[in-house]
Design a protein around this motif. Structure first.
Motif, PDB file in Angstrom:
ATOM      1  N   SER A 163       0.641  -1.403   0.384  1.00 55.47           N
ATOM      2  CA  SER A 163      -0.039  -0.866  -0.003  1.00 55.47           C
ATOM      3  C   SER A 163       1.050   1.344   0.160  1.00 55.47           C
ATOM      4  O   SER A 163       0.700   2.736  -0.096  1.00 55.47           O
ATOM      5  N   VAL A 169       2.824   4.345  -1.676  1.00 56.97           N
ATOM      6  CA  VAL A 169       3.217   4.987  -2.884  1.00 56.97           C
ATOM      7  C   VAL A 169       4.440   5.577  -2.891  1.00 56.97           C
ATOM      8  O   VAL A 169       4.467   6.219  -4.395  1.00 56.97           O
ATOM      9  N   HIS A 170       5.657   5.567  -2.540  1.00 53.95           N
ATOM     10  CA  HIS A 170       6.618   6.455  -2.088  1.00 53.95           C
ATOM     11  C   HIS A 170       6.529   7.406  -1.857  1.00 53.95           C
ATOM     12  O   HIS A 170       6.955   7.872  -2.990  1.00 53.95           O
ATOM     13  N   CYS A 171       5.287   8.256  -1.285  1.00 53.99           N
ATOM     14  CA  CYS A 171       5.184   9.541  -1.571  1.00 53.99           C
ATOM     15  C   CYS A 171       6.366  10.311  -1.155  1.00 53.99           C
ATOM     16  O   CYS A 171       6.083  11.262  -1.081  1.00 53.99           O
ATOM     17  N   GLY A 172       6.805  10.217  -0.078  1.00 51.65           N
ATOM     18  CA  GLY A 172       7.207  10.518   0.960  1.00 51.65           C
ATOM     19  C   GLY A 172       6.873  11.495   1.762  1.00 51.65           C
ATOM     20  O   GLY A 172       7.575  12.269   2.333  1.00 51.65           O
ATOM     21  N   PHE A 173       5.473  11.550   2.116  1.00 54.74           N
ATOM     22  CA  PHE A 173       5.285  12.404   2.621  1.00 54.74           C
ATOM     23  C   PHE A 173       5.601  12.262   4.431  1.00 54.74           C
ATOM     24  O   PHE A 173       5.148  12.988   5.206  1.00 54.74           O
ATOM     25  N   ARG A 188      10.309   5.711   4.068  1.00 50.51           N
ATOM     26  CA  ARG A 188       9.808   5.314   3.436  1.00 50.51           C
ATOM     27  C   ARG A 188      11.271   3.567   2.508  1.00 50.51           C
ATOM     28  O   ARG A 188      10.906   3.045   1.919  1.00 50.51           O
TER      29      ARG A 188
HETATM   30  S1  SF4 Z   1       3.333   8.902   3.541  1.00 53.16           S
HETATM   31 FE1  SF4 Z   1       5.558   7.442   3.592  1.00 53.16          FE
HETATM   32  S2  SF4 Z   1       4.407   5.300   4.027  1.00 53.16           S
HETATM   33 FE2  SF4 Z   1       2.447   6.493   3.513  1.00 53.16          FE
HETATM   34  S3  SF4 Z   1       2.391   6.310   1.063  1.00 53.16           S
HETATM   35 FE3  SF4 Z   1       4.073   7.982   1.245  1.00 53.16          FE
HETATM   36  S4  SF4 Z   1       5.666   6.848   1.254  1.00 53.16           S
HETATM   37 FE4  SF4 Z   1       4.944   5.337   1.893  1.00 53.16          FE
END
Ligand code: SF4
Ligand code: SF4
Length: 425
Positions: A26, A28-32, A51
């Motif tokens: 789950s 998605v590698h967004c980095g938030f 991440r």
């Molecule tokens: S916030 Fe971190 S753990 Fe959550 S999807 Fe994005 S990179 Fe993955």
């Protein structure tokens, strides 16, 4: 990575990490999550971010790297398990669970460090723990801990933690409210009963003063949080079964904990015992009855006490804020104390670096995380830091012992108890 050519996991579909594959997918590698991660902020290495660690877990699962490769295990070991990343994640990645199963899988491949095994061994055995805590109290009450706290660096830090648990005698008062609200059995907790017994007694008084009827739960043990966070899930399951049986026998409607880490663990017993058909349902039902003590107090008001004219700041324990998603109840506890001045703490939801036994087995990273917290605390100028978890009380308390400003860390319920005691005088 030193063992990229040594696949170990692609065929091992029975490992705890393999069972958690859906959660891993789950991300998605967004980095938030990066800016919410204390180890990423302290070390500035993507591998020490949520991440990055999820990428390492996936690489291990797919056999592109060995999970026990020293490079991989180092980054997993440096994770505080604070779950700040879970609160920041828009995709609902169950990071805390993934970390636990990764560590459980890793522990099956490679033994834990000897210090970690020794500490966990003691916490799983009530008689050994009683002896260890007796010596700890002796060192604290004779002043030896305060003296040894002056030792430099990580040598003196555990003694500063111990010294910070010293309390003056609690003022005697007796709750007079009718016990009409609900029945509650409280978790004594290992560190709470061993080093913060006055806070446990204060919790019982304050709950009773707000209409809760207390029930005893003899036979309860350590909640198992330290074990599951370190990867020793089997011992945690054994402790969980003991606790479920003990609290069921109490007949209480609620199980209350004044320790954020223990409460979070007990709420998740259902997940811990999900693969145990004999205990799965009992564990789920038990978890649904667990409350942080501040939740019960907030549900009751709580009743207002006498004024305390002091300046304080509040630091949110990770396992209240991120694991249990409880922000408001501890603040409602503090708001029941008239004239208490609450100064906002910057980054109050960031970990202090305690994280169970993390500060003892990863002192370097822990100290860097604590340094950021201490800067924020110093900026408030408050002489009291309120926080509802024994690990945070000792970690921040040790930082305060060592910075010499004379400030102290206190449990929010301890302060409300003081306010009620003043109202009785
Ligand atoms: S916030 Fe971190 S753990 Fe959550 S999807 Fe994005 S990179 Fe993955
Ligand atoms: S649990 Fe805490 S230290 Fe570990 S990756 Fe998440 S935010 Fe970072």
């Amino acid at each position: 990575m030193s063992s990229l050519a040594a696949p170990v996991f692609p065929t091992d579909l029975t490992s705890p990490l393999a069972h958690a594959r859906v959660g891993l997918d789950s991300c998605v590698h967004c980095g938030f999550c990066l800016q919410a991660c204390p180890t990423y902020l302290a070390l500035a290495d993507e591998n020490d971010s949520p991440r990055g660690r999820l990428v390492l877990m996936r690489a291990a699962l797919e056999g592109r790297v060995a999970l026990d490769d020293p490079d991989v295990s180092t980054h997993l070991s440096r994770c505080l398990g604070c779950r700040g990343c879970e609160s920041a994640c828009p995709s609902g990645v169950p990071y805390g669970h993934l970390l636990e199963v990764a560590r459980e899988t890793l522990a099956a491949m490679r033994p834990l460090p000897i210090l970690a095994r020794f500490i966990l061994w003691i916490f799983a055995r009530p008689s050994a723990l009683r002896v260890a805590l007796w010596f700890a109290r002796l060192a604290r009450d004779t002043g030896i801990a305060a003296e040894l706290a002056r030792l430099p660096g990580s040598l003196g830090f555990p003694f500063a933690m111990l010294a910070s648990t010293a309390r003056n005698a609690t003022p005697a008062w007796t709750p007079r409210a009718a016990a009409t609200r609900a029945t509650v059995a409280t978790l004594d907790g290992c560190v709470m009963e061993g080093l913060f017994a006055e806070v446990n007694r204060a919790t019982e008084r304050v709950l009773a003063a707000n209409g809760y009827a207390l029930r005893a739960a003899p036979g309860q043990q350590c909640c198992g949080a330290l074990h599951v966070h370190a990867g020793d899930a089997e011992t945690a399951r054994r402790l969980a079964r003991t606790n479920i049986a003990a609290f069921e026998a109490s007949g209480a409607e609620f199980v209350a904990s004044n320790s954020a880490g223990c409460g979070a663990m007990m709420k998740e017993y259902g997940q811990l015992l999900a693969n145990d058909p004999a205990w799965r349902e009992r564990a789920r039902a038990f978890g649904a009855r667990v409350r942080d003590a501040s939740e019960l107090l907030a549900a009751a008001g709580p009743r207002e006490g006498a004024p305390i004219r002091r300046r304080i700041t509040y630091d949110a324990p990770c396992h209240l804020e991120h694991a249990q998603k409880l922000s408001a109840p501890p603040l409602k506890v503090l708001a029941a104390i008239p004239e208490l001045e609450l100064v906002p703490l910057e980054d109050r939801e960031q970990c202090c670096g305690s994280a169970g036994i993390f500060n003892l087995i990863e002192p370097g990273v822990s100290q860097r995380v604590l340094a950021a917290k201490m800067d924020c605390i110093a900026a408030t100028g408050a002489p009291i830091v309120a926080t509802g978890n024994p690990g945070c009380l000792m970690q921040i308390g040790a930082g305060l012992v060592r910075d010499g400003r004379g400030a102290v860390a206190r449990h929010p319920i301890e302060l409300l108890d003081e306010s009620y005691a003043a109202a009785e005088r």
